[in-house]
Every structure is written in structure tokens, then in C-alpha cells.
Design a protein around this motif. Structure first.
Motif, PDB file in Angstrom:
ATOM      1  N   ALA A  11       0.832  -1.195   0.000  1.00  0.00           N
ATOM      2  CA  ALA A  11       0.000   0.000   0.000  1.00  0.00           C
ATOM      3  C   ALA A  11       0.869   1.248   0.000  1.00  0.00           C
ATOM      4  O   ALA A  11       2.070   1.179   0.244  1.00  0.00           O
ATOM      5  N   PRO A  12       0.276   2.404  -0.264  1.00  0.00           N
ATOM      6  CA  PRO A  12       1.045   3.649  -0.235  1.00  0.00           C
ATOM      7  C   PRO A  12       1.754   3.819   1.099  1.00  0.00           C
ATOM      8  O   PRO A  12       1.340   3.251   2.107  1.00  0.00           O
ATOM      9  N   PRO A  13       2.843   4.613   1.127  1.00  0.00           N
ATOM     10  CA  PRO A  13       3.592   4.798   2.373  1.00  0.00           C
ATOM     11  C   PRO A  13       2.684   5.186   3.529  1.00  0.00           C
ATOM     12  O   PRO A  13       1.762   5.981   3.386  1.00  0.00           O
ATOM     13  N   GLY A  14       2.964   4.608   4.706  1.00  0.00           N
ATOM     14  CA  GLY A  14       2.200   4.925   5.890  1.00  0.00           C
ATOM     15  C   GLY A  14       1.029   4.011   6.154  1.00  0.00           C
ATOM     16  O   GLY A  14       0.272   4.230   7.094  1.00  0.00           O
ATOM     17  N   ARG A  15       0.847   2.962   5.341  1.00  0.00           N
ATOM     18  CA  ARG A  15      -0.293   2.074   5.523  1.00  0.00           C
ATOM     19  C   ARG A  15       0.148   0.623   5.665  1.00  0.00           C
ATOM     20  O   ARG A  15       1.187   0.230   5.171  1.00  0.00           O
ATOM     21  N   TRP A  16      -0.711  -0.157   6.324  1.00  0.00           N
ATOM     22  CA  TRP A  16      -0.530  -1.600   6.360  1.00  0.00           C
ATOM     23  C   TRP A  16      -1.078  -2.197   5.068  1.00  0.00           C
ATOM     24  O   TRP A  16      -2.067  -1.715   4.525  1.00  0.00           O
ATOM     25  N   SER A  17      -0.449  -3.263   4.604  1.00  0.00           N
ATOM     26  CA  SER A  17      -0.959  -3.956   3.428  1.00  0.00           C
ATOM     27  C   SER A  17      -0.731  -5.448   3.578  1.00  0.00           C
ATOM     28  O   SER A  17       0.203  -5.896   4.250  1.00  0.00           O
ATOM     29  N   VAL A  18      -1.610  -6.236   2.970  1.00  0.00           N
ATOM     30  CA  VAL A  18      -1.429  -7.675   2.896  1.00  0.00           C
ATOM     31  C   VAL A  18      -0.393  -7.962   1.814  1.00  0.00           C
ATOM     32  O   VAL A  18      -0.576  -7.610   0.662  1.00  0.00           O
ATOM     33  N   VAL A  19       0.709  -8.598   2.202  1.00  0.00           N
ATOM     34  CA  VAL A  19       1.764  -8.896   1.233  1.00  0.00           C
ATOM     35  C   VAL A  19       1.822 -10.378   0.878  1.00  0.00           C
ATOM     36  O   VAL A  19       2.548 -10.770  -0.033  1.00  0.00           O
ATOM     37  N   HIS A  20       1.043 -11.190   1.600  1.00  0.00           N
ATOM     38  CA  HIS A  20       1.023 -12.615   1.298  1.00  0.00           C
ATOM     39  C   HIS A  20      -0.235 -13.221   1.897  1.00  0.00           C
ATOM     40  O   HIS A  20      -0.603 -12.912   3.037  1.00  0.00           O
ATOM     41  N   ASP A  21      -0.939 -14.050   1.127  1.00  0.00           N
ATOM     42  CA  ASP A  21      -2.014 -14.846   1.701  1.00  0.00           C
ATOM     43  C   ASP A  21      -2.062 -16.192   1.002  1.00  0.00           C
ATOM     44  O   ASP A  21      -1.681 -16.334  -0.152  1.00  0.00           O
ATOM     45  N   HIS A  22      -2.485 -17.194   1.752  1.00  0.00           N
ATOM     46  CA  HIS A  22      -2.540 -18.563   1.233  1.00  0.00           C
ATOM     47  C   HIS A  22      -3.810 -19.209   1.757  1.00  0.00           C
ATOM     48  O   HIS A  22      -4.053 -19.223   2.972  1.00  0.00           O
ATOM     49  N   PRO A  23      -4.649 -19.771   0.886  1.00  0.00           N
ATOM     50  CA  PRO A  23      -5.955 -20.276   1.315  1.00  0.00           C
ATOM     51  C   PRO A  23      -5.908 -21.471   2.253  1.00  0.00           C
ATOM     52  O   PRO A  23      -6.893 -21.754   2.932  1.00  0.00           O
ATOM     53  N   ARG A  24      -4.791 -22.202   2.309  1.00  0.00           N
ATOM     54  CA  ARG A  24      -4.725 -23.393   3.163  1.00  0.00           C
ATOM     55  C   ARG A  24      -3.829 -23.205   4.372  1.00  0.00           C
ATOM     56  O   ARG A  24      -3.602 -24.145   5.134  1.00  0.00           O
ATOM     57  N   ASP A  25      -3.323 -21.996   4.570  1.00  0.00           N
ATOM     58  CA  ASP A  25      -2.384 -21.747   5.664  1.00  0.00           C
ATOM     59  C   ASP A  25      -3.054 -21.075   6.851  1.00  0.00           C
ATOM     60  O   ASP A  25      -4.131 -20.483   6.739  1.00  0.00           O
ATOM     61  N   SER A  26      -2.376 -21.161   7.986  1.00  0.00           N
ATOM     62  CA  SER A  26      -2.724 -20.435   9.190  1.00  0.00           C
ATOM     63  C   SER A  26      -1.418 -20.083   9.889  1.00  0.00           C
ATOM     64  O   SER A  26      -0.592 -20.963  10.128  1.00  0.00           O
ATOM     65  N   TYR A  27      -1.186 -18.809  10.201  1.00  0.00           N
ATOM     66  CA  TYR A  27       0.102 -18.366  10.738  1.00  0.00           C
ATOM     67  C   TYR A  27      -0.035 -17.951  12.198  1.00  0.00           C
ATOM     68  O   TYR A  27      -0.957 -17.233  12.573  1.00  0.00           O
ATOM     69  N   ASP A  28       0.931 -18.415  13.004  1.00  0.00           N
ATOM     70  CA  ASP A  28       0.894 -18.196  14.449  1.00  0.00           C
ATOM     71  C   ASP A  28       1.996 -17.285  14.969  1.00  0.00           C
ATOM     72  O   ASP A  28       1.808 -16.636  16.000  1.00  0.00           O
ATOM     73  N   ALA A  29       3.161 -17.267  14.327  1.00  0.00           N
ATOM     74  CA  ALA A  29       4.309 -16.572  14.899  1.00  0.00           C
ATOM     75  C   ALA A  29       5.172 -15.977  13.804  1.00  0.00           C
ATOM     76  O   ALA A  29       5.261 -16.510  12.698  1.00  0.00           O
ATOM     77  N   VAL A  30       5.844 -14.854  14.129  1.00  0.00           N
ATOM     78  CA  VAL A  30       6.751 -14.204  13.191  1.00  0.00           C
ATOM     79  C   VAL A  30       7.923 -13.618  13.969  1.00  0.00           C
ATOM     80  O   VAL A  30       7.777 -13.175  15.103  1.00  0.00           O
ATOM     81  N   THR A  31       9.098 -13.645  13.346  1.00  0.00           N
ATOM     82  CA  THR A  31      10.261 -12.933  13.865  1.00  0.00           C
ATOM     83  C   THR A  31      11.026 -12.372  12.687  1.00  0.00           C
ATOM     84  O   THR A  31      11.001 -12.936  11.592  1.00  0.00           O
ATOM     85  N   VAL A  32      11.697 -11.242  12.908  1.00  0.00           N
ATOM     86  CA  VAL A  32      12.486 -10.596  11.866  1.00  0.00           C
ATOM     87  C   VAL A  32      13.902 -10.414  12.388  1.00  0.00           C
ATOM     88  O   VAL A  32      14.106  -9.829  13.462  1.00  0.00           O
ATOM     89  N   THR A  33      14.886 -10.926  11.653  1.00  0.00           N
ATOM     90  CA  THR A  33      16.274 -10.825  12.094  1.00  0.00           C
ATOM     91  C   THR A  33      16.802  -9.422  11.831  1.00  0.00           C
ATOM     92  O   THR A  33      16.248  -8.680  11.016  1.00  0.00           O
ATOM     93  N   PRO A  34      17.900  -9.031  12.485  1.00  0.00           N
ATOM     94  CA  PRO A  34      18.500  -7.725  12.194  1.00  0.00           C
ATOM     95  C   PRO A  34      18.870  -7.554  10.729  1.00  0.00           C
ATOM     96  O   PRO A  34      18.886  -6.429  10.217  1.00  0.00           O
ATOM     97  N   GLY A  35      19.158  -8.661  10.042  1.00  0.00           N
ATOM     98  CA  GLY A  35      19.486  -8.598   8.629  1.00  0.00           C
ATOM     99  C   GLY A  35      18.287  -8.513   7.715  1.00  0.00           C
ATOM    100  O   GLY A  35      18.435  -8.379   6.486  1.00  0.00           O
ATOM    101  N   GLY A  36      17.069  -8.599   8.268  1.00  0.00           N
ATOM    102  CA  GLY A  36      15.856  -8.428   7.478  1.00  0.00           C
ATOM    103  C   GLY A  36      15.175  -9.697   7.037  1.00  0.00           C
ATOM    104  O   GLY A  36      14.183  -9.638   6.305  1.00  0.00           O
ATOM    105  N   ALA A  37      15.661 -10.881   7.468  1.00  0.00           N
ATOM    106  CA  ALA A  37      14.987 -12.130   7.122  1.00  0.00           C
ATOM    107  C   ALA A  37      13.731 -12.285   7.976  1.00  0.00           C
ATOM    108  O   ALA A  37      13.782 -12.163   9.201  1.00  0.00           O
TER     109      ALA A  37
END
Length: 348
Positions: free
Chosen positions: A25-51
């Protein structure tokens, strides 16, 4: 994503099997960047290197994704369903399950038995790896006998040691811990060897029988500004619920904090907070009408908003993570049915 300096227009193309591609989405907004019809996501982490690492399920099996600015791909997991993630670098990523935990060393997973309680939060902060286990939340209907509880552990060499704390800890960030003491919202600070309670002002508009708690804390890395979210509740004697409540926000610096009590979004026993990389913080909570919404604590006030979702769906955010030192922030979750996994990113 959030970047220091001049904002650039970016596009995210996400592809893993049948997943849908989205433009940020335009700067300053949240946007959906990935969706999958058979998935369910519980946890996320981002490394200092951006992974960006995301854990969840696909169908009945466990799932681990790794991505960044352009794609998310399925990667080899540790062999168990991952409930929590934490990372200190691209070669120090931890995954926690029900009875095992593992560390990614850049080449493979080193798996060990987990012999303690349920891991509710996991944090890699500096040289310390912390977990909050067996943490309870105030029930929506309230309860006169409710008492806050949790256990804080730190990895010491190869041993997970229970750490004494002056408060019941529900969330950590940097050297700060949020929680409560004897039914009152509380903060504590890590000295490097021990946790010490921090004096807080009285909560405005106290009611008879009132209890309160801070559920999470976010610290701005440059200014040291501390921001926390929690709740305040009191007996109201209604026919459908025994307690009423409001949202509790705290902000300030060591030696000077202020509370704000908000009618909306009301009692939020699971609200999560992360710094936004520019002096403020994001607070994520479950909305009354379904799905997840956010409060953005800025330098001049608090702004509410909603996470975008596919048409006719109200998706719930289950975890939130920020890339250390950058302000790049990500959220993961799923539709109320538990399927149609979603990953959000924020850009400015």
C-alpha cells in the motif's frame, strides 16, 4: 516497510504455490503482502538482517516460511509444530513448540527437549534469550478470584533458569518488562543481573474493586521512550458479564510516566505492542466486531485503525514483529476459520 531517511516506493511480489501476489500500500499504511488459502500463521520474527520467519500450519501439517522484501518460500522446519519464534541474527533463530525447541545456526536446526511450561512469548534481547511461560489472561467475563501468573526464564549456557521478578511479567522489550503486582499494572527494569520494579503513577478514575495489568511493552531504541498497553477492569454486576473494562496505555521515560484510559477499544487482555522505529509504537488487539485492529501511539497522540483483509473476511493478527534498528514491521495471522493465512507489512 519502514525505512529511515527518504521513503522509497516498493513493491512486494509474494509467491508460494497458490498464494496471491499483492502490491504494498502507499507509504504509511498496512498492506497484505502474502495470503494462502490453506495456511494459518501463528508466529513471526524478523532478524536484524531483514529475514522474516513465519511459523504456522498448512492443512494438518506444520509450516515454516522464510522471506523478505520480495518472496516467501517454504523452508525446512525443526520437525515439530512451532508456536513461538525469536531471533538475534540470521544464524541465531529459535523456534519453540509444545515439548521441543530448536536453534537455527544458518545450516541446520539443533533440536532439544523443552521440559518446562507452555511458551507464550519468546525474546532474543542482546545476549539474553527469554521466554514467558504459562501466562494467563483476564477472562472476558471477569472473575473475583482471578490472579495474574506467569514464569520468566532465561537461557544460561545450556540451562533454562527461572528468573525471580518483582512483578508478574506478561511482556518484554529491551530492558523493560510489563505486567502487574497484586492486581495493579506494573513495570520492571533489568539491571543486567536482576529485575527491579519501577514506580508508576496512579491510574486515573479509579473505581471500587478495580484491578489492572500491562500486557506488553515497546521501547524506542533511539529516545528510550517506553510505551505499554494493558487493561483496567472493575465489577459492574451486569447480567451477561461480571466485570467491565477499558484499555490502559502508558508512555514516558524512567522517572516520568503517564497513564491514559480509553473507552475504546475496551478491555483488551491480549493486546501486543511493538516500537514503530520513529518514536512511537503499534498496539494490536482483537476488535469487538471480529478481526484485529490497531492503535498507533505517535509523538502527538494515538490513532486507531484496521488491518486490511480479503473481501468479506475479518482476519485476526496473532503475532507482530519489528526488524531491530529499522522500523520495518510485520504481522501474521489468519481468518476466523483458522485458514487463509495472511502476512501484513507496514510501509511509509
Amino acid at each position: 516497510m519502514l525505512f529511515r531517511g527518504t521513503a522509497a516506493a516498493l513493491a512486494f511480489l509474494v509467491a508460494t504455490g497458490p498464494a496471491t501476489a499483492h502490491a504494498v500500500a502507499p507509504p504509511g499504511r498496512w498492506s497484505v503482502v502474502h495470503d494462502h488459502p490453506r495456511d494459518s500463521y501463528d508466529a513471526v520474527t524478523v532478524t536484524p538482517g531483514g529475514a522474516v520467519w513465519v511459523a504456522g500450519t498448512r492443512g494438518t501439517g506444520s509450516l515454516l516460511l522464510k522471506g523478505g522484501r520480495t518472496t516467501f518460500k517454504r523452508v525446512t522446519g525443526p520437525g515439530f509444530r512451532v508456536k513461538r519464534l525469536a531471533s538475534a541474527s540470521d544464524t541465531r533463530v529459535w523456534a519453540f513448540g509444545a515439548s521441543r525447541y530448536a536453534r537455527w545456526d544458518g545450516r541446520r536446526w539443533q533440536v532439544k527437549r523443552w521440559r518446562h511450561g507452555r511458551v507464550d512469548r519468546a525474546y532474543a534481547i542482546g545476549k539474553n534469550l527469554w521466554v514467558v511461560e504459562n501466562s494467563n489472561t483476564f477472562p472476558a467475563a471477569g472473575g473475583a478470584g482471578w490472579k495474574a501468573r506467569s514464569t520468566l526464564r532465561r537461557l544460561d549456557g545450556s540451562v533454562w533458569r527461572k528468573v525471580d521478578t518483582p512483578i508478574v511479567v506478561k511482556g518484554l522489550d529491551g530492558k523493560w518488562a510489563a505486567g502487574s503486582v497484586r492486581g495493579r499494572a506494573a513495570l520492571a527494569r533489568w539491571t543486567g543481573t536482576a529485575w527491579r520494579a519501577v514506580a508508576l503513577p496512579a491510574i486515573p478514575s479509579a473505581r471500587s474493586g478495580q484491578i489492572s495489568e500491562l500486557t506488553d511493552v515497546a521501547v524506542d531504541g533511539e529516545t528510550g521512550r517506553v510505551m505499554a498497553v494493558g487493561w483496567v477492569a472493575w465489577p459492574c454486576g451486569g447480567a451477561r458479564r461480571s466485570f467491565c473494562g477499558e484499555t490502559l496505555l502508558l508512555s514516558g521515560y524512567l522517572g516520568g510516566f503517564t497513564f491514559e484510559v480509553r473507552d475504546e477499544p475496551g478491555l483488551q487482555p491480549r493486546a501486543q505492542a511493538e516500537p514503530d522505529g520513529r518514536g512511537g509504537a503499534w498496539v494490536v488487539y482483537d476488535a469487538k466486531g471480529g478481526g484485529s485492529r490497531f492503535l498507533h501511539i505517535g509523538t502527538d497522540g494515538v490513532e486507531p485503525g484496521a488491518f486490511p483483509a480479503p473481501p468479506n473476511r475479518k482476519a485476526f493478527v496473532r503475532d507482530l514483529a519489528v526488524q531491530p534498528g529499522s522500523g520495518s514491521i510485520w504481522a501474521v495471522g489468519a481468518a476466523p476459520s483458522g485458514r487463509n493465512g495472511l502476512i501484513w507489512a507496514h510501509g511509509r
